[in-house]
Design an enzyme around this catalytic site. Structure first.
Site, PDB file in Angstrom:
ATOM      1  CG  HIS A  98     -81.223  64.423  24.595  1.00  0.00           C
ATOM      2  ND1 HIS A  98     -81.800  63.456  25.047  1.00  0.00           N
ATOM      3  CD2 HIS A  98     -80.024  63.744  25.276  1.00  0.00           C
ATOM      4  CE1 HIS A  98     -81.425  62.397  25.600  1.00  0.00           C
ATOM      5  NE2 HIS A  98     -80.214  62.727  25.616  1.00  0.00           N
ATOM      6  CB  SER A  99     -79.967  65.777  28.484  1.00  0.00           C
ATOM      7  OG  SER A  99     -79.331  65.780  29.682  1.00  0.00           O
ATOM      8  CG  MET A 100     -78.817  71.885  29.847  1.00  0.00           C
ATOM      9  SD  MET A 100     -77.357  72.619  29.636  1.00  0.00           S
ATOM     10  CE  MET A 100     -76.995  73.118  27.990  1.00  0.00           C
TER      11      MET A 100
END
Length: 258
Positions: A98-100
């Site tokens: 998720h995300s980074m």
């Protein structure tokens, strides 16, 4: 490739296995968001076991690894994680970030595939594709601005956001993660041949639908985009649906495009 024995797999600094599922056919490797930790995926591990053996990556510089130097470069972090994951490749690996963590999962998948280990699926959540560049510089801001960004994204536990002392304590890891995410640049070369399933919130300020669709350019194995209601951390409100979609894909009950 060295494969460790079952008794040697428990514990370890990098790989956390909260609910071992030794009979599962596939392992799901989960990569936290900026400022996140392996424990974010404890509920995922609990819910998906014993069908899926969930592994969560613990980055240096937080929780029980707080005394270790942070790694603020996605490429370096990917190289380190690959070394830790090789012993776990005695059965198929799927990946979720998720995300980074999505950028990191992609780079880890690329490296593993170059080493002969192709993921069965790559789930990328809340992150634009590697070639969808934005010039972001939150990591250069002062502490107050970074705290404000954490609150805006709502990705940190409410109790932590309300505790100034804890916030200041985790800021070095948060800043390092933001630096890693914001300075990441895609290096052209072989991508992945596994299916990529992109998941995004329809009101995420960090990812437009077009930026999410660009993940299709980075695989030769098929692509699917799943859109949920909500912002950057839509998955906390759609946890059951997200886990069901991953389990169905991992166990072969659905295919890309279904």
């Amino acid at each position: 490739m060295t494969v460790v024995q079952p008794g040697e797999r428990e514990g370890g600094a990098w790989v956390r296995r909260f609910h071992p599922a030794p009979e599962a056919r596939t392992r799901l490797v989960c990569f936290p968001h900026a400022g996140g930790s392996a424990t974010f995926y404890h509920p995922v591990s609990q819910a998906m076991s014993p069908a899926v053996d969930v592994l969560a990556i613990q980055y240096p510089g937080r929780q029980d690894r707080r005394s270790e130097p942070c790694v603020d470069d996605i490429a370096k972090l990917a190289d380190l994680v690959v070394g830790e994951l090789r012993p776990w490749a005695d059965r198929p690996l799927a990946m979720f970030g998720h995300s980074m963590g999505a950028s990191l999962a992609f780079e880890v998948a690329r490296r593993l595939e170059a080493d002969g280990v192709t993921a069965t699926a790559l789930f990328v959540s809340g992150r634009r594709a590697p070639t969808a560049f934005r010039d972001e510089r939150v990591h250069l801001a002062d502490d107050d601005r970074i705290i404000a960004e954490l609150k805006r994204m709502s990705g940190t536990d409410a109790a932590v956001l309300g505790d100034e002392e804890i916030l200041r304590m985790i800021l070095p890891a948060v800043r390092a993660d933001y630096r890693a995410a914001e300075t990441y640049r895609y290096t052209p070369g072989p991508d992945v041949s596994c299916p990529i399933i992109a998941m995004t919130g329809d009101d995420d300020p960090q990812v437009t639908l077009d930026e999410a669709r660009k993940w299709a350019d980075h695989t030769s194995g098929g692509f699917d985009l799943q859109v949920y209601s909500g912002g950057h951390f839509f998955l906390t409100h759609h946890a059951a649906a997200v886990m069901r979609a991953m389990t169905d894909r991992i166990e072969g009950r659905s295919a890309v495009g279904d």
